[in-house]
Write a protein that holds these residues in place. Structure first.
Motif, PDB file in Angstrom:
ATOM      1  N   GLY A  78       0.888  -0.825   0.053  1.00  0.00           N
ATOM      2  CA  GLY A  78      -0.119  -0.057   0.087  1.00  0.00           C
ATOM      3  C   GLY A  78       0.612   2.087   0.108  1.00  0.00           C
ATOM      4  N   VAL A  79       2.051   1.003   0.758  1.00  0.00           N
ATOM      5  CA  VAL A  79       2.397   2.202   1.021  1.00  0.00           C
ATOM      6  C   VAL A  79       3.285   2.269  -0.173  1.00  0.00           C
ATOM      7  CG1 VAL A  79       5.438   3.290   2.426  1.00  0.00           C
ATOM      8  CG2 VAL A  79       2.966   2.420   3.283  1.00  0.00           C
ATOM      9  N   LEU A  80       3.838   1.327  -1.104  1.00  0.00           N
ATOM     10  CA  LEU A  80       5.128   1.458  -2.091  1.00  0.00           C
ATOM     11  C   LEU A  80       4.150   2.366  -2.939  1.00  0.00           C
ATOM     12  CD1 LEU A  80       6.645  -1.786  -2.306  1.00  0.00           C
ATOM     13  CD2 LEU A  80       7.918   0.523  -2.868  1.00  0.00           C
ATOM     14  N   ARG A  81       2.375   1.715  -4.037  1.00  0.00           N
ATOM     15  CA  ARG A  81       2.028   2.191  -4.847  1.00  0.00           C
ATOM     16  C   ARG A  81       1.390   3.350  -4.406  1.00  0.00           C
ATOM     17  NH1 ARG A  81      -0.731  -2.917  -3.730  1.00  0.00           N
ATOM     18  NH2 ARG A  81      -2.198  -2.005  -2.629  1.00  0.00           N
ATOM     19  N   LYS A  82       1.464   4.248  -3.020  1.00  0.00           N
ATOM     20  CA  LYS A  82       0.784   5.452  -3.140  1.00  0.00           C
ATOM     21  C   LYS A  82       1.772   5.759  -3.068  1.00  0.00           C
ATOM     22  CE  LYS A  82      -0.936   8.373   0.596  1.00  0.00           C
ATOM     23  NZ  LYS A  82      -1.973   8.102   2.443  1.00  0.00           N
ATOM     24  N   LEU A  84       4.258   5.854  -5.157  1.00  0.00           N
ATOM     25  CA  LEU A  84       4.715   5.592  -6.228  1.00  0.00           C
ATOM     26  C   LEU A  84       3.998   6.264  -7.437  1.00  0.00           C
ATOM     27  CD1 LEU A  84       6.154   2.018  -6.990  1.00  0.00           C
ATOM     28  CD2 LEU A  84       7.764   4.277  -6.229  1.00  0.00           C
ATOM     29  N   ASN A  85       2.248   6.061  -7.068  1.00  0.00           N
ATOM     30  CA  ASN A  85       1.512   6.790  -7.445  1.00  0.00           C
ATOM     31  C   ASN A  85       1.012   5.999  -8.694  1.00  0.00           C
ATOM     32  OD1 ASN A  85      -0.810   8.647  -8.060  1.00  0.00           O
ATOM     33  ND2 ASN A  85       0.380  10.303  -9.192  1.00  0.00           N
ATOM     34  N   GLU A  86       0.793   4.503  -7.990  1.00  0.00           N
ATOM     35  CA  GLU A  86       0.502   3.581  -9.652  1.00  0.00           C
ATOM     36  C   GLU A  86      -0.473   2.412  -8.453  1.00  0.00           C
ATOM     37  OE1 GLU A  86       1.799   2.414 -11.812  1.00  0.00           O
ATOM     38  OE2 GLU A  86       3.893   4.281 -12.284  1.00  0.00           O
ATOM     39  N   ARG A  87      -1.171   1.957 -10.015  1.00  0.00           N
ATOM     40  CA  ARG A  87      -2.324   1.386  -9.579  1.00  0.00           C
ATOM     41  C   ARG A  87      -1.931   0.090  -8.414  1.00  0.00           C
ATOM     42  NH1 ARG A  87      -3.979   1.231 -14.021  1.00  0.00           N
ATOM     43  NH2 ARG A  87      -4.392  -0.880 -14.045  1.00  0.00           N
ATOM     44  N   LYS A  88      -1.080  -0.764  -8.956  1.00  0.00           N
ATOM     45  CA  LYS A  88      -0.804  -2.178  -9.354  1.00  0.00           C
ATOM     46  C   LYS A  88       0.752  -1.902  -9.226  1.00  0.00           C
ATOM     47  CE  LYS A  88      -3.923  -4.732 -11.073  1.00  0.00           C
ATOM     48  NZ  LYS A  88      -4.612  -5.498 -12.319  1.00  0.00           N
ATOM     49  N   CYS A  89       1.663  -2.894  -7.907  1.00  0.00           N
ATOM     50  CA  CYS A  89       3.197  -2.663  -8.093  1.00  0.00           C
ATOM     51  C   CYS A  89       2.881  -4.153  -7.879  1.00  0.00           C
ATOM     52  CB  CYS A  89       2.983  -2.669  -7.363  1.00  0.00           C
ATOM     53  SG  CYS A  89       5.283  -1.981  -6.223  1.00  0.00           S
ATOM     54  N   ARG A  90       4.064  -5.378  -8.580  1.00  0.00           N
ATOM     55  CA  ARG A  90       4.116  -6.495  -8.444  1.00  0.00           C
ATOM     56  C   ARG A  90       5.820  -6.846  -8.266  1.00  0.00           C
ATOM     57  NH1 ARG A  90       5.982  -8.588 -12.411  1.00  0.00           N
ATOM     58  NH2 ARG A  90       6.024  -8.641 -14.271  1.00  0.00           N
ATOM     59  N   MET A  91       6.534  -7.796  -7.512  1.00  0.00           N
ATOM     60  CA  MET A  91       7.330  -7.912  -7.452  1.00  0.00           C
ATOM     61  C   MET A  91       8.134  -8.340  -9.124  1.00  0.00           C
ATOM     62  SD  MET A  91       9.121  -9.643  -4.078  1.00  0.00           S
ATOM     63  CE  MET A  91      10.252 -10.116  -4.444  1.00  0.00           C
ATOM     64  N   ALA A  92       9.522  -8.127  -9.353  1.00  0.00           N
ATOM     65  CA  ALA A  92       9.513  -8.692 -10.851  1.00  0.00           C
ATOM     66  C   ALA A  92       9.760 -10.050 -10.644  1.00  0.00           C
ATOM     67  CB  ALA A  92      11.084  -8.344 -11.047  1.00  0.00           C
ATOM     68  N   LEU A 153      23.551   6.869  -2.056  1.00  0.00           N
ATOM     69  CA  LEU A 153      21.538   6.719  -2.735  1.00  0.00           C
ATOM     70  C   LEU A 153      21.370   8.366  -2.450  1.00  0.00           C
ATOM     71  CD1 LEU A 153      20.911   3.094  -1.023  1.00  0.00           C
ATOM     72  CD2 LEU A 153      21.203   3.655  -3.147  1.00  0.00           C
ATOM     73  N   GLY A 154      22.398   9.149  -2.290  1.00  0.00           N
ATOM     74  CA  GLY A 154      21.342  10.367  -1.669  1.00  0.00           C
ATOM     75  C   GLY A 154      20.148  10.875  -2.719  1.00  0.00           C
ATOM     76  N   ASN A 155      20.183  10.377  -4.242  1.00  0.00           N
ATOM     77  CA  ASN A 155      19.009  10.861  -4.900  1.00  0.00           C
ATOM     78  C   ASN A 155      18.104   9.806  -5.323  1.00  0.00           C
ATOM     79  OD1 ASN A 155      20.576  13.097  -6.100  1.00  0.00           O
ATOM     80  ND2 ASN A 155      21.582  11.512  -7.523  1.00  0.00           N
ATOM     81  N   ALA A 156      17.895   8.741  -4.096  1.00  0.00           N
ATOM     82  CA  ALA A 156      16.831   8.082  -3.909  1.00  0.00           C
ATOM     83  C   ALA A 156      15.572   8.200  -3.071  1.00  0.00           C
ATOM     84  CB  ALA A 156      17.232   6.426  -3.420  1.00  0.00           C
ATOM     85  N   ASP A 157      14.909   8.070  -3.202  1.00  0.00           N
ATOM     86  CA  ASP A 157      13.707   8.410  -2.118  1.00  0.00           C
ATOM     87  C   ASP A 157      13.694   7.090  -0.951  1.00  0.00           C
ATOM     88  OD1 ASP A 157      12.385   9.722  -4.339  1.00  0.00           O
ATOM     89  OD2 ASP A 157      10.865   8.722  -5.030  1.00  0.00           O
ATOM     90  N   GLN A 158      14.024   8.538  -0.318  1.00  0.00           N
ATOM     91  CA  GLN A 158      13.718   7.406   1.527  1.00  0.00           C
ATOM     92  C   GLN A 158      12.920   7.698   2.630  1.00  0.00           C
ATOM     93  OE1 GLN A 158      17.629   8.488   3.694  1.00  0.00           O
ATOM     94  NE2 GLN A 158      18.921   8.297   1.149  1.00  0.00           N
ATOM     95  N   GLY A 159      12.059   6.268   2.969  1.00  0.00           N
ATOM     96  CA  GLY A 159      10.769   7.050   3.855  1.00  0.00           C
ATOM     97  C   GLY A 159      11.072   5.181   4.935  1.00  0.00           C
ATOM     98  N   VAL A 160       9.730   5.232   5.208  1.00  0.00           N
ATOM     99  CA  VAL A 160       9.127   3.618   5.011  1.00  0.00           C
ATOM    100  C   VAL A 160       8.697   3.305   5.133  1.00  0.00           C
ATOM    101  CG1 VAL A 160       7.863   2.660   7.070  1.00  0.00           C
ATOM    102  CG2 VAL A 160       9.483   4.298   7.614  1.00  0.00           C
ATOM    103  N   PHE A 161       9.141   2.027   3.773  1.00  0.00           N
ATOM    104  CA  PHE A 161       8.411   1.549   2.581  1.00  0.00           C
ATOM    105  C   PHE A 161       8.309   0.306   2.957  1.00  0.00           C
ATOM    106  CE2 PHE A 161      11.029   4.685   0.648  1.00  0.00           C
ATOM    107  CZ  PHE A 161       9.936   5.299  -0.136  1.00  0.00           C
ATOM    108  N   VAL A 162       8.865  -0.546   5.040  1.00  0.00           N
ATOM    109  CA  VAL A 162       7.684  -1.714   4.763  1.00  0.00           C
ATOM    110  C   VAL A 162       7.513  -1.460   5.881  1.00  0.00           C
ATOM    111  CG1 VAL A 162      10.232  -3.007   3.889  1.00  0.00           C
ATOM    112  CG2 VAL A 162      10.085  -1.939   6.591  1.00  0.00           C
ATOM    113  N   SER A 163       6.478  -2.959   5.652  1.00  0.00           N
ATOM    114  CA  SER A 163       5.350  -3.505   6.941  1.00  0.00           C
ATOM    115  C   SER A 163       6.779  -3.915   9.184  1.00  0.00           C
ATOM    116  CB  SER A 163       4.177  -3.955   7.407  1.00  0.00           C
ATOM    117  OG  SER A 163       4.966  -5.177   6.205  1.00  0.00           O
ATOM    118  N   SER A 164       6.234  -2.998   9.652  1.00  0.00           N
ATOM    119  CA  SER A 164       6.972  -3.436  10.852  1.00  0.00           C
ATOM    120  C   SER A 164       6.641  -5.570  10.959  1.00  0.00           C
ATOM    121  CB  SER A 164       6.354  -2.575  11.899  1.00  0.00           C
ATOM    122  OG  SER A 164       4.742  -2.377  12.402  1.00  0.00           O
TER     123      SER A 164
END
Length: 166
Positions: A78-82, A84-92, A153-164
């Motif tokens: 949910g956090v990833l999709r939000k 990235l502003n994407e409707r769907k996201c899956r593991m490659a 990784l200075g240009n990368a987006d940083q944040g909380v992207f995993v669930s506890s």
């Protein structure tokens, strides 16, 4: 004895004058990294939780996104999709990983990637003084200071992207 390998990751670290160590990861007969990587790292005095996994995702708009995460957390879809502003996201899928990154599964680093791949860095990476990342070469990993990795990784987006874990 220091191990020498050649990869875009090593070239990047050398170009940026970042200190690193190469860790050899024994491969099984079918060329898969040993499953007891944690045990191997523990024996070398490295916190197994400090491994920064590079998890590749494919979005609904056919973009690839790499999540760098330490400590064994799971991606929060949910956090990833939000974010990235994407409707769907899956593991490659297995073959998509090498196609998109240029590296084989098990050796993908969070740095030295094609510019088309968006990188997200989970805050868990900040929890470790020394981190272990993919080297770009199967059977080898790289340990370096967490602050050096974050600088790369200075240009990368940083944040909380995993669930506890709870």
């Amino acid at each position: 004895m220091s191990i020498s390998i050649n990869s875009p990751v090593i070239e990047l670290l050398q170009r940026e004058n970042i200190a690193y160590d190469v860790i050899e990861i024994p491969l099984t007969e079918d060329k898969k990294p040993v499953r007891n990587l944690e045990e191997l790292l523990s024996k070398q005095g490295i916190d197994p939780q400090s491994v920064v996994r590079s998890v590749l995702f494919k979005t609904a708009s056919d973009n690839f996104v790499l999540l760098a995460v330490a400590g064994g957390g799971r991606a929060d879809w949910g956090v990833l999709r939000k974010h990235l502003n994407e409707r769907k996201c899956r593991m490659a899928e297995f073959d998509e990983v090498q196609e998109a990154t240029g590296y084989v599964v098990g050796a993908v680093p969070p740095v030295a990637l094609p510019e088309s791949i968006k990188v997200l860095v989970d805050n868990s990476v900040k929890d470790y003084e020394t981190v272990v990342i993919g080297s770009g070469v199967l059977g080898f990993a790289i340990s370096l200071k967490g602050t050096d990795l974050l600088k790369l990784l200075g240009n990368a987006d940083q944040g909380v992207f995993v669930s506890s874990g709870s």
